[in-house]
Write a protein that holds these residues in place. Structure first.
Motif, short mmCIF file in Angstrom:
data_model
loop_
_atom_site.label_atom_id
_atom_site.label_comp_id
_atom_site.label_asym_id
_atom_site.label_seq_id
_atom_site.Cartn_x
_atom_site.Cartn_y
_atom_site.Cartn_z
N PHE A 63 3.12 -6.92 4.04
CA PHE A 63 3.77 -6.00 3.10
C PHE A 63 4.64 -5.00 3.85
O PHE A 63 5.80 -4.77 3.48
N LEU A 64 4.11 -4.40 4.91
CA LEU A 64 4.86 -3.38 5.64
C LEU A 64 6.15 -3.95 6.24
O LEU A 64 7.20 -3.31 6.20
N ILE A 65 6.07 -5.16 6.77
CA ILE A 65 7.21 -5.73 7.49
C ILE A 65 8.20 -6.43 6.56
O ILE A 65 9.41 -6.30 6.72
N VAL A 109 -5.01 2.86 8.97
CA VAL A 109 -5.46 1.93 7.94
C VAL A 109 -6.68 1.17 8.46
O VAL A 109 -6.64 0.60 9.55
N GLU A 110 -7.75 1.17 7.67
CA GLU A 110 -8.92 0.37 7.97
C GLU A 110 -9.06 -0.70 6.89
O GLU A 110 -9.11 -0.38 5.70
N GLY A 128 -5.05 8.49 5.53
CA GLY A 128 -5.81 7.29 5.83
C GLY A 128 -5.82 6.35 4.63
O GLY A 128 -5.65 6.78 3.49
N ILE A 129 -6.03 5.08 4.91
CA ILE A 129 -6.12 4.06 3.86
C ILE A 129 -7.33 3.17 4.14
O ILE A 129 -7.53 2.72 5.27
N LEU A 164 0.26 -1.39 -3.24
CA LEU A 164 0.72 -1.11 -1.89
C LEU A 164 2.01 -0.29 -1.90
O LEU A 164 2.31 0.42 -0.94
N GLN A 165 2.78 -0.38 -2.99
CA GLN A 165 4.01 0.41 -3.08
C GLN A 165 3.71 1.91 -3.03
O GLN A 165 4.54 2.70 -2.55
N GLU A 166 2.55 2.31 -3.52
CA GLU A 166 2.19 3.73 -3.44
C GLU A 166 1.97 4.16 -2.00
O GLU A 166 2.21 5.32 -1.64
N ILE A 167 1.52 3.24 -1.16
CA ILE A 167 1.36 3.55 0.26
C ILE A 167 2.72 3.80 0.89
O ILE A 167 2.90 4.71 1.70
N GLN A 168 3.70 3.00 0.49
CA GLN A 168 5.06 3.20 0.99
C GLN A 168 5.55 4.61 0.67
O GLN A 168 6.16 5.28 1.51
N LYS A 169 5.29 5.08 -0.54
CA LYS A 169 5.71 6.42 -0.93
C LYS A 169 5.04 7.49 -0.07
O LYS A 169 5.67 8.48 0.32
#
Length: 246
Positions: free
Chosen positions: A50-52, A94-95, A122-123, A148-153
């Protein structure tokens, strides 16, 4: 709803080798890793995918480390200036856990990691559930995230904050001693970072660390020299800062 197995087949390159063992290549390290009996590794690779590959806004703004400092994933802000690369704390830790793991059982683990690393976000992630943890001093707030889009924000909000160190670095490059002093107090008091700077009427650059300032006089040690003696110069002899590198 898409299952983890469907995500794995669609997004990861899984292949078989000797004795029919399953392997894939880590999307960050590029090394071959066995995934047989390692369900957490598959969850981690889906998160990294997702990140990449799915968060286009992040590809040029973050650096990703895997299995660094005993953390599953660390996310760092990419440097905007290659001459300004001091030690930095991770933006996010991230764990990842297996699908069936209850993430609430690992709250204390992520709290320890964030505190020790000086990290504020942290996630906890097991593919089906995402828990976001924010740290402020010794207080922690836990929130369930929907995607996961919320993590991007969260990442973008953190890395887009104004970096006072970078602003002061630009001033010190132009010869501002007050900015140089600010950077010494923030980054230069230990052996962690190397300062390269120029003094007036001296032909060569200086590489130093272990700085201190007293009455407009700067004390420091030369990198690579083990003498206990400190060198020094007066504030008016400072010409410009060239780089700060971890």
């Amino acid at each position: 709803m898409t299952s983890l197995n469907q995500e794995i087949q669609g997004k990861l390159d899984i292949y078989f080798k000797k004795y029919r063992q399953q392997y894939t290549k880590c999307l960050v390290r590029g090394i071959e890793i066995s995934v047989d009996g390692r369900p957490e590794e598959l969850v981690r690779q889906i998160f990294i995918h997702f990140l990449i590959n799915q968060s286009e806004l992040l590809t040029e703004k973050i650096n990703i480390k895997v299995e660094s400092n005993n953390h599953d994933i660390e996310i760092y802000k990419s440097p905007k200036n290659n001459n300004f690369r001091p030690h930095q704390n991770p933006v996010m830790i991230v764990e990842v856990k297996r699908e069936e793991v209850n993430l609430q059982n690992h709250y204390s683990q992520i709290q320890r990691y964030l505190t020790k690393a000086g990290c504020d976000i942290g996630i906890l992630y097991n593919y089906h559930e995402i828990i976001g943890i924010s740290r402020k001093n010794h207080d922690f707030e836990f929130n369930r995230l929907n995607s996961l889009q919320e993590i991007q924000k969260l990442i973008l909000h953190k890395i887009n904050q104004i970096d006072d160190g970078l602003l002061e670095f630009g001033e010190a490059q132009n010869g501002n001693f007050q900015s140089f002093s600010y950077l010494i107090n923030k980054y230069g008091r230990y052996t962690t970072n190397t300062f390269i700077f120029k003094l007036k009427n001296q032909p060569n650059q200086v590489e130093g660390y272990l700085f201190s300032i007293q009455n407009n006089k700067v004390y420091y040690k030369i990198c690579g020299q083990y003498s206990k003696k400190q060198l020094s110069f007066d504030s008016q002899d400072f010409e410009k800062l060239i780089s700060i590198i971890y």
